[in-house]
Design an enzyme around this catalytic site. Sequence first.
Site, PDB file in Angstrom:
ATOM      1  N   MET A 316      31.241  35.877  37.069  1.00 59.69           N
ATOM      2  CA  MET A 316      31.931  36.084  38.144  1.00 59.69           C
ATOM      3  C   MET A 316      31.706  37.453  38.849  1.00 59.69           C
ATOM      4  SD  MET A 316      33.411  33.315  38.778  1.00 59.69           S
ATOM      5  CE  MET A 316      34.502  33.724  40.237  1.00 59.69           C
ATOM      6  N   ASP A 335      28.649  47.280  33.893  1.00 60.74           N
ATOM      7  CA  ASP A 335      28.712  46.665  32.736  1.00 60.74           C
ATOM      8  C   ASP A 335      28.418  47.235  31.648  1.00 60.74           C
ATOM      9  OD1 ASP A 335      29.138  43.233  32.274  1.00 60.74           O
ATOM     10  OD2 ASP A 335      28.291  44.019  30.656  1.00 60.74           O
ATOM     11  N   GLU A 390      38.772  38.241  30.281  1.00 60.44           N
ATOM     12  CA  GLU A 390      40.411  37.575  30.515  1.00 60.44           C
ATOM     13  C   GLU A 390      41.444  37.936  29.454  1.00 60.44           C
ATOM     14  OE1 GLU A 390      41.369  36.841  33.325  1.00 60.44           O
ATOM     15  OE2 GLU A 390      42.911  35.273  33.392  1.00 60.44           O
ATOM     16  N   LYS A 395      41.966  44.644  29.946  1.00 59.99           N
ATOM     17  CA  LYS A 395      41.735  45.147  31.189  1.00 59.99           C
ATOM     18  C   LYS A 395      42.776  46.498  31.460  1.00 59.99           C
ATOM     19  CE  LYS A 395      41.296  40.456  33.416  1.00 59.99           C
ATOM     20  NZ  LYS A 395      40.103  40.431  33.749  1.00 59.99           N
ATOM     21  N   SER A 417      42.087  35.359  36.537  1.00 55.68           N
ATOM     22  CA  SER A 417      42.359  33.664  36.951  1.00 55.68           C
ATOM     23  C   SER A 417      43.589  33.389  36.640  1.00 55.68           C
ATOM     24  CB  SER A 417      41.269  32.837  36.540  1.00 55.68           C
ATOM     25  OG  SER A 417      40.957  33.030  35.082  1.00 55.68           O
ATOM     26  N   HIS A 438      40.974  36.675  43.672  1.00 55.90           N
ATOM     27  CA  HIS A 438      40.498  35.688  42.933  1.00 55.90           C
ATOM     28  C   HIS A 438      39.751  34.753  43.340  1.00 55.90           C
ATOM     29  CE1 HIS A 438      41.645  31.581  40.392  1.00 55.90           C
ATOM     30  NE2 HIS A 438      40.752  32.584  39.905  1.00 55.90           N
ATOM     31  N   ASN A 441      34.352  29.724  41.435  1.00 54.38           N
ATOM     32  CA  ASN A 441      33.216  29.789  41.012  1.00 54.38           C
ATOM     33  C   ASN A 441      32.538  28.411  41.635  1.00 54.38           C
ATOM     34  OD1 ASN A 441      30.890  29.872  39.515  1.00 54.38           O
ATOM     35  ND2 ASN A 441      31.903  29.402  37.645  1.00 54.38           N
ATOM     36  N   GLU A 450      41.836  33.832  46.666  1.00 56.07           N
ATOM     37  CA  GLU A 450      43.333  33.963  46.711  1.00 56.07           C
ATOM     38  C   GLU A 450      43.515  35.559  46.660  1.00 56.07           C
ATOM     39  OE1 GLU A 450      45.222  30.249  44.595  1.00 56.07           O
ATOM     40  OE2 GLU A 450      44.225  31.741  43.180  1.00 56.07           O
ATOM     41  N   ASN A 488      44.612  26.971  40.765  1.00 53.70           N
ATOM     42  CA  ASN A 488      44.602  26.403  39.520  1.00 53.70           C
ATOM     43  C   ASN A 488      45.681  25.911  39.002  1.00 53.70           C
ATOM     44  OD1 ASN A 488      41.879  27.327  39.100  1.00 53.70           O
ATOM     45  ND2 ASN A 488      42.357  29.163  38.312  1.00 53.70           N
TER      46      ASN A 488
HETATM   47  P1  NAI Z   1      32.241  36.743  31.536  1.00 53.23           P
HETATM   48  O1  NAI Z   1      32.521  36.769  30.116  1.00 53.23           O
HETATM   49  O2  NAI Z   1      30.961  35.879  31.970  1.00 53.23           O
HETATM   50  O3  NAI Z   1      31.529  38.442  32.114  1.00 53.23           O
HETATM   51  C1  NAI Z   1      32.628  39.363  31.681  1.00 53.23           C
HETATM   52  C2  NAI Z   1      31.705  40.481  31.855  1.00 53.23           C
HETATM   53  O4  NAI Z   1      32.636  41.810  31.651  1.00 53.23           O
HETATM   54  C3  NAI Z   1      30.468  40.587  30.349  1.00 53.23           C
HETATM   55  O5  NAI Z   1      29.217  40.801  31.171  1.00 53.23           O
HETATM   56  C4  NAI Z   1      31.188  41.842  29.939  1.00 53.23           C
HETATM   57  O6  NAI Z   1      29.853  42.374  29.426  1.00 53.23           O
HETATM   58  C5  NAI Z   1      31.611  42.789  30.917  1.00 53.23           C
HETATM   59  N1  NAI Z   1      32.659  43.677  30.177  1.00 53.23           N
HETATM   60  C6  NAI Z   1      33.930  43.454  29.394  1.00 53.23           C
HETATM   61  N2  NAI Z   1      34.560  44.283  29.261  1.00 53.23           N
HETATM   62  C7  NAI Z   1      33.812  45.550  30.017  1.00 53.23           C
HETATM   63  C8  NAI Z   1      34.202  46.624  30.222  1.00 53.23           C
HETATM   64  N3  NAI Z   1      35.070  47.409  29.614  1.00 53.23           N
HETATM   65  N4  NAI Z   1      33.200  47.521  31.074  1.00 53.23           N
HETATM   66  C9  NAI Z   1      32.239  47.010  31.815  1.00 53.23           C
HETATM   67  N5  NAI Z   1      31.917  45.648  31.632  1.00 53.23           N
HETATM   68  C10 NAI Z   1      32.899  45.077  30.742  1.00 53.23           C
HETATM   69  O7  NAI Z   1      33.458  36.525  32.399  1.00 53.23           O
HETATM   70  P2  NAI Z   1      33.560  35.532  33.721  1.00 53.23           P
HETATM   71  O8  NAI Z   1      33.616  34.211  33.612  1.00 53.23           O
HETATM   72  O9  NAI Z   1      32.778  36.309  34.827  1.00 53.23           O
HETATM   73  O10 NAI Z   1      35.380  36.178  34.040  1.00 53.23           O
HETATM   74  C11 NAI Z   1      35.371  37.565  34.536  1.00 53.23           C
HETATM   75  C12 NAI Z   1      36.827  37.547  35.286  1.00 53.23           C
HETATM   76  O11 NAI Z   1      37.064  36.559  36.174  1.00 53.23           O
HETATM   77  C13 NAI Z   1      38.113  36.821  34.204  1.00 53.23           C
HETATM   78  O12 NAI Z   1      39.170  37.461  34.482  1.00 53.23           O
HETATM   79  C14 NAI Z   1      38.187  35.402  34.358  1.00 53.23           C
HETATM   80  O13 NAI Z   1      39.348  34.913  34.209  1.00 53.23           O
HETATM   81  C15 NAI Z   1      37.839  35.558  35.873  1.00 53.23           C
HETATM   82  N6  NAI Z   1      37.401  34.442  36.711  1.00 53.23           N
HETATM   83  C16 NAI Z   1      36.528  33.505  35.873  1.00 53.23           C
HETATM   84  C17 NAI Z   1      36.041  32.327  36.700  1.00 53.23           C
HETATM   85  C18 NAI Z   1      35.182  31.614  36.073  1.00 53.23           C
HETATM   86  O14 NAI Z   1      34.709  30.241  36.621  1.00 53.23           O
HETATM   87  N7  NAI Z   1      34.244  32.018  35.121  1.00 53.23           N
HETATM   88  C19 NAI Z   1      36.719  31.756  38.039  1.00 53.23           C
HETATM   89  C20 NAI Z   1      37.555  32.815  38.524  1.00 53.23           C
HETATM   90  C21 NAI Z   1      37.888  33.982  37.822  1.00 53.23           C
END
Ligand code: NAI
Length: 678
Positions: A316, A335, A390, A395, A417, A438, A441, A450, A488
């Site tokens: 995301m 990241d 998540e 966070k 999410s 929000h 994807n 949102e 959702n």
């Molecule tokens: P992901 O696991 O693909 O990516 C998370 C990224 O955050 C990773 O690259 C990780 O290295 C990085 N990260 C973690 N802690 C960190 C920190 N302290 N400092 C810097 N980077 C850090 O996760 P994704 O799927 O992208 O989800 C991210 C957020 O978006 C979550 O809160 C999720 O619930 C939300 N979300 C996800 C959706 C989806 O379809 N995957 C849809 C809508 C929201």
Amino acid sequence: MAKKKYKNWNITNDEHGIAWLHLDVPKSSANILNEQVILELDSIVNDLSADEPTGVVILSDKESGFIAGADINEFTTFESEEAALQNIQRAHSIFNHIENLSCPTVALIHGFCLGGGMELALACKYRIAEEDSSRLGLPEVKLGIHPGFGGTVRSIERMGSFSALDLMLTGRNLKARQAYKTGLINYSVPKRHLMTAATQTILNRPKIKSLPWWENVVNHKLIRPFVAKMLVKKVSARAAKSHYPAPYAIIDLWSKHLNNRSTMLEEEAKSIAHLLVGKTAQNLIRVFKLTDTLKGLAKDKSVSIDHIHVIGGGVMGGDIAIWCALQGFNVTLQDQRHETLAAVIQRAVKLYTRLLKDKRLVNSALDHLTADINGNGLTKADVVIEAIFEDAEVKRNLYKAIEPRLKKTAIIATNTSSIPLEQLTDSLNKPDRLVGLHFFNPVAKMPLVEIVVGEKTSKKAQQIATTLTKKIRKLPLPVTSTPGFLVNRILMPYLTEAVTLFEEGVPVTVIDKIALEFGMPMGPIELADTVGLDICLHVAENLAESMPITVSEHLKQLVSKKILGKKTGQGFYAFKKGKLVKPKMKSNYIAPPDIENRLILRLINETMACLREHVAETRDLIDAGIIFGTGFAPFHGGPLQYVKERGQDEVLKALEHLEINYGSRFKPDSGWKTIKIE
Ligand code: NAI
């Protein structure tokens, strides 16, 4: 000609005796063909035909363009098909009158020239468009109708059958160069030459290119039925006739009446009058207006955003950063891992190349996106978008660490999410700066965002998030910070019901087919596979704490075996090279009769709960959120509009019936008894 004063038109005459008809609809940023504009044009054309000038040029004084279309607000006011027909026939006679002037007529176009505006241009003998800004088209089909001011006839005459049918059936816009190539316009010229081009065209009356010989073959009355059959097949793959009748009506008009111009014009008027008052058009017009309602929520002009810092470069965060940079914002992306940042830049190159094509534009978009492992962008950012794992604790720790480095006015927008904002604010000195943003994807494709408003979120933070959403060309929907927010929350009961049906032995293809027949853009099982079964499980488990949903054992097992759907090549379906492989359906399988009700009414019952709890403020906003967040059959106008049309009592009865047969998950929400959907 006697000088009359008009509200919308200003007429000037030049030294050659050419009449220039300038359209400038007052108090509107764009010209629209409303009733008053058309009636005034009628009076002007009557005067012109009584004393014909050397030529007539129709042009716009608006910066935004020529004419953006007919006034769709008027489309919802017809009391009957007859009233709609009379209105259309009047416009027909005015446009015919323009076409029949014996002096040359020119539509001088810049910017948007769409729908009714394009039809007016088509009634002129020549169309000249500015080469850079012009966007021309007949997008009526997107509103459930077709061109109705003679456009079906004239576009075919000017462009030929294939190009015109393609333009009308897809509703796409053409740039000036494409419009020239297809014959929709006669000339594409630089801005500085527009006036001269119009004058010279009138004075010299250049010969108009004729259509290629093979047009006569395609148009032959014995060939047309075969071509029409092919076209219907193509259209039906995208839209069922019972849901979207307009494209079928276009093919029908062409196939049955091309031989007789005046009959085709008459039939066009009858057909559009019929479509206009129909359910599909009225609902699609409603959906179109809902987009305006959502855009209108970003009204704080004082918001200024220059720099966006995104933390988390995963699925995301990476895509959000890529999208924001494409829209011209300066974006830094942070990241923990270098490789993740490198992968995002590669993704950006791919997307920008596909969308922008031109290398210079690609490089300029890339200049807006900076990989920032140390988080140097934090100190400059107006908005920090957080998209890390998540996990509330992770966070909160992040917010604590970054807050001292932020500008005083910066907001933090979390892409969570499922975590209510109230669980995230503890670690912040200024909890009112936290808002939810929000995204869905895939970010580039999904139109809705949102805006999650927590108890402590400030009005300013909400407005900044809303304005940013509009500026990146997405639709903002404010929602309360309750589990699952809106989209959702209503999606999950629908998806879990689909999985329950599967567990009961209903084939996945049958479940998905029934949802498609209802008008969903994708079946629920395919949707679960596409989103990722791990993500579905995660959201379902989170929501199960507050909603009557049972988390499927089968789903848990699939996820524990790393069978996650499309991304792993196997989920409920198998995927080959990212493409779903459809299993064969048993020909003798008989589906239980209540599948559609079970799927759709669970979604609708939860929608009622959201309305009762004011998860989004109004009925319209809830319908808009669900249409743009899930793709819910737009021709139904949204789930609450669907309830209105099906009948609230009838929906309630169906839910009660399902509750008796299948248990408490179908228990009607208390809102059914206290809220009247009108
Ligand atoms: P992901 O696991 O693909 O990516 C998370 C990224 O955050 C990773 O690259 C990780 O290295 C990085 N990260 C973690 N802690 C960190 C920190 N302290 N400092 C810097 N980077 C850090 O996760 P994704 O799927 O992208 O989800 C991210 C957020 O978006 C979550 O809160 C999720 O619930 C939300 N979300 C996800 C959706 C989806 O379809 N995957 C849809 C809508 C929201």
